[in-house]
Design an enzyme around this catalytic site. Structure first.
Site, mmCIF file in Angstrom:
data_model
loop_
_atom_site.group_PDB
_atom_site.id
_atom_site.type_symbol
_atom_site.label_atom_id
_atom_site.label_comp_id
_atom_site.label_asym_id
_atom_site.label_seq_id
_atom_site.Cartn_x
_atom_site.Cartn_y
_atom_site.Cartn_z
ATOM 1 N N CYS A 187 -0.030 -9.115 -16.149
ATOM 2 C CA CYS A 187 -0.717 -7.897 -15.722
ATOM 3 C C CYS A 187 0.316 -6.771 -15.772
ATOM 4 O O CYS A 187 1.257 -6.839 -16.575
ATOM 5 C CB CYS A 187 -1.337 -8.068 -14.336
ATOM 6 S SG CYS A 187 -0.151 -8.440 -13.034
ATOM 7 N N CYS A 242 0.841 -1.207 0.000
ATOM 8 C CA CYS A 242 0.000 0.000 0.000
ATOM 9 C C CYS A 242 0.872 1.253 0.000
ATOM 10 O O CYS A 242 0.433 2.309 -0.449
ATOM 11 C CB CYS A 242 -0.958 -0.017 1.186
ATOM 12 S SG CYS A 242 -0.174 0.003 2.794
#
Length: 372
Positions: free
Chosen positions: A331, A201
């Site tokens: 991805c 994060c």
């Protein structure tokens, strides 16, 4: 599928507890019997951070009698955007200590067991023995797999959640449920990705309110299991997209191994996708290039010839991917591709799946100039 109550009720509630929990006791599904079950319950929470903060607050307010907190970190100012247990005056204080103070303020009769020690594969089983239920709010793959493997061995239900950016997942893993098929973390994600493929994060960001939403959901699942009410989320993954305000449900496929299989053996026996470097693509011949990023990312640029199926849509219907030829899944960096590979492998065990090391970002840095 409903389960019997996880915990036998305590003989009585302490003085004042029935008044404190009166609005919850009025729920006929919980009642006085359920409240005594909550007071008898022992729940361990891994991490007092973005997910652990709301989990701990709602477990305490629900009246859980014993709460374990495993966290060896101290409060940082950057935590306050999402870790609602803490305030500015708590910066540099141990998270477990502050969390215990808040829990006692909410629920004076709750016993708090602080563990200011980092959980590892070596000590996880010792730390988690004696708890009825574990909730994982940790933020590293090493910790998540250590917790999951220990819970598998102990037969303890593991309420599990994950949040990054605007996306979240939540489910229940349980190696020995009283009914239905066992589903474990390694059934869904057989192994941890390389550290260099993982965004934290701190790197990617996270929506604080989404941590609160998921943490409350995890606490609610714990209450349901303890009291034996409702339909727990075993065998299904809730996938939350905060930007679209949509929640999807993805069925989870259990492993075929028996429940007594040792997690170490299972780790070695589960098929894993092979990783290739961007420079190897040209020599692969006829393969499917599968881009599992979002539509807008694909439109902004992708590997020539790639097919776009975002991870969320793939989870809803894995059969849309043909498995008649090898496929290279990618991805932006790697985590979503690994999740996609697990989904495809669960639906089509014979599929030949390759992962592109470093994802589209690595390909664009190393190979795109040759295609411009």
């Amino acid at each position: 599928m409903s389960f019997p109550p996880l915990v036998a009720p305590a003989s009585a509630l302490p003085d004042g507890e029935a008044e404190r929990a009166a609005r919850q006791i009025r729920l006929p599904e919980i009642g006085a019997d359920g409240q005594r079950r909550l007071f008898a319950a022992r729940v361990c929470v891994i991490g007092a951070g973005g997910l652990g903060s709301p989990v701990l607050l709602y477990l305490a307010s629900a009246g859980v009698g014993t709460i374990g907190i495993v966290d060896d970190d101290v409060v940082d100012a950057s935590n306050l955007q999402r870790q609602v247990l803490f305030g500015m005056t708590d910066v540099s204080r141990p998270k477990g200590l502050v969390a215990a103070e808040r829990i006692h303020a909410l629920s004076p009769h709750t016993t708090v067991i602080r563990v200011d020690e980092r959980l590892t594969a070596e000590n996880a089983q010792r730390m988690l023995t004696g708890y009825d239920l574990v909730i994982d709010g940790s933020d590293t793959f090493d910790t998540r797999y250590a917790v999951a493997d220990a819970c598998d061995t102990l037969g303890v239900p593991l309420v599990w959640g994950s949040v990054l950016r605007f996306d979240a997942q939540a489910t229940l893993f349980w190696s020995r449920p009283p009914a239905g098929a066992a589903v474990r973390l390694r059934d869904v994600f057989p192994s941890a990705p390389p550290a260099e493929d993982v965004l934290s994060c701190a790197d990617a960001g996270v929506l604080g309110a989404l941590c609160g939403q998921v943490g409350a959901l995890l606490a609610a699942e714990a209450v349901k299991l303890i009291c034996g009410l409702g339909d727990p989320i075993l065998g299904r993954m809730l996938v939350i997209d905060a930007l679209s305000a949509r929640t999807r449900e993805v069925p989870l496929v259990p492993a075929s191994m028996p429940a007594s299989t040792d997690p170490e053996s299972a780790r070695d026996s589960r098929p894993t996708a092979r990783t290739i470097a961007p420079g190897e693509l040209a020599g692969l011949g006829d393969v499917l290039l599968l881009d599992v990023r979002e539509d807008e990312e694909f439109r902004a640029g992708s590997i020539p010839g790639a097919r776009s199926i975002p991870l969320g849509r793939l989870r809803e219907d894995p059969s849309q991917v043909g498995v008649d030829r090898p496929m290279v899944v990618f991805c932006q960096i790697g985590p979503r591709a690994r999740a996609a590979a697990a989904v495809i492998a669960a639906a089509a065990p014979d599929a030949e799946i390759l992962l592109l090391y470093g994802g589209y970002q690595a390909w664009s840095e190393q190979m795109a100039p040759a295609h411009s």
